[in-house]
Write a protein that holds these residues in place. Structure first.
Motif, short mmCIF file in Angstrom:
data_model
loop_
_atom_site.label_atom_id
_atom_site.label_comp_id
_atom_site.label_asym_id
_atom_site.label_seq_id
_atom_site.Cartn_x
_atom_site.Cartn_y
_atom_site.Cartn_z
N HIS A 197 36.55 47.52 37.91
CA HIS A 197 37.09 46.73 38.94
C HIS A 197 36.06 46.83 39.93
O HIS A 197 35.66 45.80 40.85
N GLU A 247 42.52 34.41 44.66
CA GLU A 247 42.51 34.58 46.21
C GLU A 247 43.05 35.80 46.83
O GLU A 247 42.27 36.42 47.77
N ARG A 248 44.42 36.10 46.53
CA ARG A 248 44.98 36.88 47.20
C ARG A 248 44.89 38.27 46.52
O ARG A 248 45.72 39.22 47.07
N LEU A 249 44.05 38.69 45.63
CA LEU A 249 44.19 39.93 45.00
C LEU A 249 42.85 40.59 45.66
O LEU A 249 41.86 40.34 45.29
N THR A 250 42.99 41.53 46.32
CA THR A 250 41.91 42.11 46.95
C THR A 250 41.23 43.24 46.41
O THR A 250 40.14 43.64 46.67
N GLY A 251 41.76 43.86 45.26
CA GLY A 251 41.37 44.82 44.58
C GLY A 251 40.05 44.55 43.68
O GLY A 251 39.30 45.19 43.04
N PHE A 252 39.95 42.98 43.39
CA PHE A 252 39.05 42.87 42.30
C PHE A 252 38.36 41.65 42.99
O PHE A 252 39.11 40.70 43.20
N ASP A 253 37.08 41.59 43.13
CA ASP A 253 36.20 40.52 43.67
C ASP A 253 35.06 40.21 42.53
O ASP A 253 34.11 40.99 42.42
N GLY A 272 32.92 38.02 42.36
CA GLY A 272 31.62 37.61 42.76
C GLY A 272 30.62 39.22 42.75
O GLY A 272 29.62 39.38 42.69
N GLU A 287 43.00 29.85 42.92
CA GLU A 287 44.27 30.31 43.33
C GLU A 287 45.19 30.54 42.22
O GLU A 287 45.04 29.48 41.28
N ASP A 334 51.60 37.10 49.98
CA ASP A 334 50.08 37.50 50.33
C ASP A 334 49.94 38.98 49.95
O ASP A 334 48.67 39.41 49.78
N ASP A 335 51.06 39.63 49.94
CA ASP A 335 50.76 41.08 49.55
C ASP A 335 51.32 41.55 48.42
O ASP A 335 51.84 42.72 48.13
N MET A 395 41.59 48.12 36.45
CA MET A 395 41.69 48.28 38.02
C MET A 395 42.41 49.54 38.51
O MET A 395 43.02 50.52 37.71
N PRO A 411 45.29 51.91 40.88
CA PRO A 411 46.73 51.78 40.90
C PRO A 411 47.20 50.73 41.94
O PRO A 411 46.53 50.40 42.75
N ARG A 435 38.32 47.42 49.04
CA ARG A 435 38.74 46.30 49.28
C ARG A 435 37.99 45.75 50.46
O ARG A 435 37.57 44.53 50.69
N HIS A 491 31.42 40.28 51.08
CA HIS A 491 30.64 39.41 49.80
C HIS A 491 31.57 38.08 50.10
O HIS A 491 32.86 37.96 50.33
#
Ligand SMILES: Cc1cc2nc3c(=O)[nH]c(=O)nc-3n(C[C@H](O)[C@H](O)[C@H](O)COP(=O)(O)OP(=O)(O)OC[C@H]3O[C@@H](n4cnc5c(N)ncnc54)[C@H](O)[C@@H]3O)c2cc1C
Ligand SMILES: Cc1cc2nc3c(=O)[nH]c(=O)nc-3n(C[C@H](O)[C@H](O)[C@H](O)COP(=O)(O)OP(=O)(O)OC[C@H]3O[C@@H](n4cnc5c(N)ncnc54)[C@H](O)[C@@H]3O)c2cc1C
Lengths: 428, 582
Positions: free
Chosen positions: A115, A146-152, A154, A175, A182-183, A257, A259, B482, B488
């Motif tokens: 990830h 959008e709301r998953l911050t652990g994997f970007d 880009g 989305e 959101d969490d 990813m 945990p 995160r 980015h």
């Protein structure tokens, strides 16, 4: 009266399960007790054997981990159990995992995108990861939510390009068809894909998987494979991937990813089911093992603490598979480092400030904290003599190797688990 | 007409930003330069006590009076940076009655509200206090967030036209005909927000007056113009616990000593401190005995600290100063007062004034006196307004409540965001975009992280001090990547990666002093996530050599995959097996 078995395995991580499976396979009556949930749901779900040579900083990843075993220092757990135990242990796991895991057809490591976006070497990977391997040159598009911050996606796509992988990479953010909180945890996404409920998208009734594919479709272009954060189902992953593959006309893969990890959960489910099928008895979550009785260097029983009352468990042979400082198998305070159940010897510098390196990714002593074993995998005292005649150790509770640096965690757990389980069964 | 005097303020700690704000409000043209982040120096490494003055009520009554006055002012102008915890001076049986009485008299003499509590009353308020304490005195101590305080001052200065340059070090003072006429500044990455990978630049900034507010580094700065300012830096340790064992500031009621205070701060409690003179404010030993001492000594006041988990320790250096020839041996005896040194009067070197010493609690007063001095010099009549005019974020008492209602922020997450942002809550959280939590331990949302990035650029340590993201239990293990992802695509992958590496190393630095027990387990999990799973320690993208990808497993062949698809219709991996999937 104590609860009785031939072999009692303490600890329900991958080392404990491997020991129990091996002991069962060798015909022993086996019981596994584990304090709480295992650490498997932290883990990526990848089964590493050896990704980098220890003491060879700056060198690239090892292509053939089995080849590399011969060059390890004598004190390394792989050197102690030998290459054949590594192979046999893996074969036992391959059997238990069946088609759900791949990589057994070659000795070569696979380079898996994870990830953060770079690649890491591993020996066995979930089938869901197979189409994403970095050595495959088919163009890929990575998707994130959008709301998953652990994997970007880009960041990951550009990072993979920076690592020089032979495939073109691009990224898309969509989305998720059902607006989750959101969490929300990753498992929430996985369960929604498993259940596949109906949602209304632009006035149309669609199932979640179909709606997800609709959202991604415009971004696929010529790409032959599409990578997702590892949330594609806990219960029906193959079905979900197949449906997405059909709809997007591209191979589907997951990017492992951190945990809590869905592939880690699936691995945990699989392994416990395999042990159950093999006739092992499992008691997870009942409480920790906290004490023992021994006479003349032989353990007669151990005690499980069930909400304050001690429950005795007796066995001929014991396997200690309680993990390292992260798993609870090794404990420490400001004064020193200990193995809390049996008090086995754990070498460590007396000065607490020598336990770690100044650099975050430096050479950390704490990563190697654990018991020292002899060639029969018995923890030994400072004198070199076994602490007990009928106690063996397996997995991360064994010291002397830095698994995050060498990428050898599961492999050592499997190989030492296999060896300890077999030997315990033979002597039981 | 261009006769507005231009003042360059050196130092982005509480003193420097306080001066920049006050001077800008009074109509000076202001440029503030700071070599690191805002709060890079002592201000980012202090205990977080909003002094009531109680600690100085016996030994240094002038400081004590300043403290109580400023304490009351900051509660009004910096509401979103202050938590009204109250404080206790706790007397143990071995502490003398004589000192207790002196404390009580001193408090009264300095007009510091003080109430005596019996042991039972004190324990009713703070149940974890030791059972054998004698009694306690209650005072209006508070907790103050130095990060928010400095950011709000800098922002206010900017709103009044000041230029604020971080990552910009003064590398020389410009001296012409014996007068200081400006500074030579080396920008780490161009001027403006800090961005990774942008070339540095050297700039000469001319000024009508230079203010040296470089804290423990004031001596070094003065030396650039051959002026002697003897700072006597003294270090102190602070140890952060994983939970807030107390909600009130707990002081030991005895004469000066090490390890005599616990300050609750956000989700943690911070133990402190020591007082040891050091020779170099940037390079000094961080010692194990200091951490051990905190836990052992303060365990006498709050026994559960003995077995509690600490998440990190950090050190700061006090910028203590004493006039030449005072000759105090013990740093704890050096005055806590501040000094204003006009180098024209003192050293015959016009063009610069140094301000040194003091406390964070008195930063506003220090700034007021310094700017009064400048105003007199330049004939500016405007009076100081910083004691009345609230800081950005604290302007509107009802703003927090209103914003919380408006955004339906009743969850603990929303509540904590609103506490951090104060009256800026509406501006920052008013977003139609999804707003997931980026840092779980401290409940910091994407909107806050994005807001901080907009203000401070690609430096994640700057984002951290603005938001508290990565400052909780896991110390960035679960969230530092995160946070980097949030950079980015405004910043590229390479910049995000560099920023992550810096944040991760910074977080590691403090954890090293807490590595035993559970926190060592946490560190191992973090190491496993970042090295084992993410391979950040041996990232092929970070090395020159390219990998021979062809030598590694490329997966089951494409051909096999196609056939499987066709024959099975759906399954590509052998199909469903039971309910466990893969
Ligand atoms: C964040 C993270 C990421 C990882 N990623 C990877 C990866 O990418 N690849 C890879 O190969 N491996 C990975 N792993 C490692 C792998 O999952 C195992 O943690 C490792 O191999 C050690 O396994 P173990 O069975 O020895 O110990 P653990 O998994 O730590 O298991 C120890 C078990 O013992 C139990 N226990 C402890 N004390 C007691 C007691 N007193 N009584 C009863 N039970 C007790 C615990 O509850 C636990 O179930 C990762 C691990 C972590 C934490
Ligand atoms: C252990 C400890 C605990 C404390 N606890 C408290 C407390 O609880 N309550 C309280 O009120 N006070 C407390 N204090 C005191 C308080 O923290 C300081 O007095 C105050 O923060 C000093 O702020 P400053 O702006 O003067 O210095 P600093 O914060 O050090 O600011 C000076 C700045 O100048 C910058 N700088 C230096 N050289 C250059 C250069 N050449 N070019 C550009 N920039 C430069 C530095 O990077 C630094 O950021 C504590 C101090 C210590 C050491």
């Amino acid at each position: 009266m104590a609860i009785d078995s031939d072999v009692l395995v303490i600890g329900g991580g991958i080392a404990g399960i491997s020991s129990a499976l091996a002991a069962r396979q060798a015909g022993a009556d086996v019981r596994l007790v584990s304090e709480a949930e295992t650490t498997l749901h932290h883990a990526s779900g990848l089964l590493d054997v050896l990704g980098y040579h220890p003491n060879a900083a700056g060198e690239g990843p090892v292509v053939d981990p089995f080849d590399a075993i011969a060059d390890l220092p004598d004190s390394h757990p792989y050197a102690i159990v030998g290459e054949s135990a590594v192979r046999d242990g893996l074969a036992l796991l391959d059997d238990a995992l069946g088609e759900a895991y791949q990589g057994s057809y070659t000795d070569a490591n696979a380079l898996v995108p994870t990830h953060g976006g770079t690649v890491k070497p591993t020996a066995r990977y979930p089938a869901s990861v197979a189409a994403g391997l970095a050595s495959d040159d088919r163009e890929m598009v990575l998707v994130d939510f959008e709301r998953l911050t652990g994997f970007d996606a880009g960041v990951a796509a550009d990072h993979l390009a920076a690592a020089g992988i032979p495939a073109d990479t691009s990224a898309a953010t969509v989305e998720f068809p059902i607006v989750v909180r959101d969490d929300a945890k990753v498992t929430r996404y996985a369960h929604l894909l498993d259940e596949n409920p109906t949602v209304t998208v632009e006035g149309r009734e669609r199932r979640v998987r179909a709606a997800l594919a609709d959202a991604i479709e415009p971004h696929v272009g010529d790409a032959e494979r599409v990578g997702f954060p590892a949330v594609l189902g806990v219960d029906h992953p193959a079905e979900i991937r197949a449906e997405l593959q059909d709809r997007l006309d591209a191979a589907i893969f997951e990017v492992p990813m951190g945990p809590p990890s869905v592939p880690g959960l699936r691995l945990e489910d699989r392994l416990y089911a395999a042990l159950d099928d093999a006739g092992g008895r499992i008691e997870a979550g009942g409480g920790p093992i906290v004490g023992f009785d021994a006479t003349e260097g032989t353990i007669s029983e151990v005690y499980l603490d069930r909400s304050g009352s001690p429950i005795p468990y007796a066995a001929d042979q014991y396997v200690l598979a309680t993990g390292d400082v992260a798993g609870g198998g090794i404990d420490s305070d400001r004064e020193g480092v200990t193995e809390p159940i049996f008090g086995c010897h754990v070498p460590h510098p007396t000065d607490r400030y020598e336990w770690f390196d100044e650099a975050a990714f430096g050479d950390h002593d704490f990563a190697e904290f654990g018991v020292v074993i002899d060639e029969m995998l018995r923890p030994v005292a400072e004198t070199g003599d076994p602490e007990f005649s009928n106690l063996r150790a397996a997995g991360a509770v064994i010291g002397g190797y830095d698994y995050p640096a060498e990428k050898s965690a599961s492999g050592v757990s499997i190989a030492t688990g296999y060896a300890a389980g077999r030997q315990a069964a033979r002597e039981a | 007409m261009n006769n507005t005097p231009h003042v360059v303020v050196v130092g982005g700690g509480s003193t420097g930003v306080g001066i920049a704000r006050d001077a800008a409000m009074r109509g000076f043209e202001v440029t503030l330069v700071e070599k690191g982040n805002l709060t890079h120096g002592t201000t980012g490494r202090m205990h977080g006590l909003l002094h009531s003055g109680g600690r100085y009520a016996v030994s240094d009554q002038e400081s004590a009076r300043e403290c109580i006055e400023e304490n009351m002012i900051l509660r009004e102008i910096a509401t979103h940076c202050v938590e009204d915890t109250g404080g206790l001076f706790v007397k143990r049986p071995e502490d003398t009655e004589e000192y207790y009485q002196e404390k009580l008299e001193g408090l009264r003499a300095c007009s510091i509200p003080a109430t005596e509590l019996t042991a039972a009353e004190a324990r009713a308020r703070e149940p974890y206090l030791a059972k054998d304490i004698d009694k306690a005195i209650e005072v209006p101590d508070g907790a103050i967030d130095p990060f928010r305080l400095c950011v709000a001052n800098a922002k206010s200065a900017q709103n009044h036209g000041a230029r604020v340059e971080t990552f910009s070090e003064v590398t020389d003072l410009l001296v012409e005909d014996g007068e200081i006429v400006g500074v030579e500044v080396t920008h780490e990455s161009g001027s403006g927000n800090h961005v990774h990978g942008v070339e540095g630049a050297v700039e000469e900034i001319r000024a009508d007056h230079v203010v040296n507010a470089a804290g423990a580094w004031t001596g070094e700065l003065a030396a650039m113009a051959d002026i002697d300012v003897e700072v006597r830096p003294s270090k102190g340790v602070m140890t952060i616990m994983n939970v807030r064992q107390v909600d009130t500031v707990i002081n030991r009621c005895k004469p000066k000593g090490d390890a005599d205070i616990v300050v609750p701060h956000e989700t943690t409690a911070i133990l402190g401190t020591t007082d040891e003179e050091v020779s170099d404010p940037a390079e000094y030993p961080e010692e194990q005995w200091e951490v051990d001492l905190m836990i052992e000594e303060l365990g006498k006041l709050v026994p559960i600290l003995e077995d509690a988990r600490t998440i990190r320790s950090f050190w700061g250096v006090r910028p203590l100063y004493e006039p030449p020839d005072t000759g105090t041996d013990d740093p704890t005896d050096i005055t806590r007062q501040f000094f204003l040194l006009d180098h024209d009067e003192r050293d015959d070197r016009p063009g610069m004034t140094t301000i040194v010493g003091g406390k964070l609690t008195t930063y506003r007063l220090m700034a007021e006196q310094l700017v009064d001095h400048l105003a007199e010099k330049f004939g500016i009549e405007a009076a100081c307004r910083t004691a009345e005019e609230p800081l950005p974020g604290s302007e509107d008492e009802g703003a927090i409540e209103a914003a919380m209602n408006e955004f339906g922020l009743r969850s603990p997450i929303g509540k904590r965001s609103a506490e951090r942002l104060g009256s800026r809550t509406a501006d920052v959280l008013d977003t139609d975009e999804p707003n997931p939590v980026v840092c779980g331990c401290e409940a910091v949302t994407r909107a806050e992280v994005q807001d901080a990035i907009e203000e401070s650029g690609s430096n994640l340590n700057a984002v951290r001090i603005r938001t508290r993201a990565s400052m909780g239990n896991c110390q960035g293990g679960f969230c530092s990547h995160r946070m980097a992802n949030e950079l980015h695509p405004d910043y590229d992958e390479r910049q995000a990666r560099t920023a992550l590496d810096e944040l991760y190393q910074e977080r590691w630095k403090g954890q090293r002093h807490a590595l035993w027990g559970e926190q060592l387990g946490q560190a191992m999990i973090t190491y496993a996530m970042h090295a084992l799973t993410m391979n950040r320690d041996r990232d092929p993208a970070a090395t020159e050599d390219s990998l021979d990808f062809g030598a590694f497993d490329a997966g089951p062949s494409t051909e096999a995959r196609t056939t499987a698809d066709e024959s099975a219709g759906i399954a590509t991996d052998g199909g469903e097996e039971g309910t466990h999937g893969d």
